[in-house]
Design a protein around this motif. Sequence first.
Motif, short mmCIF file in Angstrom:
data_model
loop_
_atom_site.label_atom_id
_atom_site.label_comp_id
_atom_site.label_asym_id
_atom_site.label_seq_id
_atom_site.Cartn_x
_atom_site.Cartn_y
_atom_site.Cartn_z
N GLY A 1 0.81 -1.22 0.00
CA GLY A 1 0.00 0.00 0.00
C GLY A 1 0.84 1.26 0.00
N PHE A 2 0.19 2.33 -0.34
CA PHE A 2 0.87 3.62 -0.47
C PHE A 2 1.33 4.15 0.88
N GLU A 3 0.49 4.05 1.88
CA GLU A 3 0.85 4.57 3.22
C GLU A 3 2.07 3.83 3.77
N PHE A 4 2.09 2.51 3.60
CA PHE A 4 3.24 1.74 4.06
C PHE A 4 4.51 2.17 3.33
N HIS A 5 4.40 2.38 2.03
CA HIS A 5 5.55 2.79 1.23
C HIS A 5 6.11 4.13 1.74
#
Length: 93
Positions: free
Chosen positions: A82-86
């Motif tokens: 996911g984007f937030e994790f990245h």
Amino acid sequence: GLREGGIGSPNGFGFAYFGLRALFDVTFFVTVNIIGLNVVFGIIVDTFQELRDEKNDIKENMESECFICSLEAYNFEQSGKGFEFHVKNEHNM
């Protein structure tokens, strides 16, 4: 000279002329001021609208694209965690 009239002699204009002239002057003054102020206020409002749009574009860009690697959030949602994790873990932002 002054014996022939001049400074204090009546000029033939009556009260109605001066009343109409005063009405015209006030109307002209009010009209020009209203138009002028509307132009100035329009410019101010338009400038703040542009600033708001620019701020919203930057916010939208930060939420949909990685600032560091310029990849879209859609790519991270399709493949990966996911984007937030990245953003939080891979770039420590």
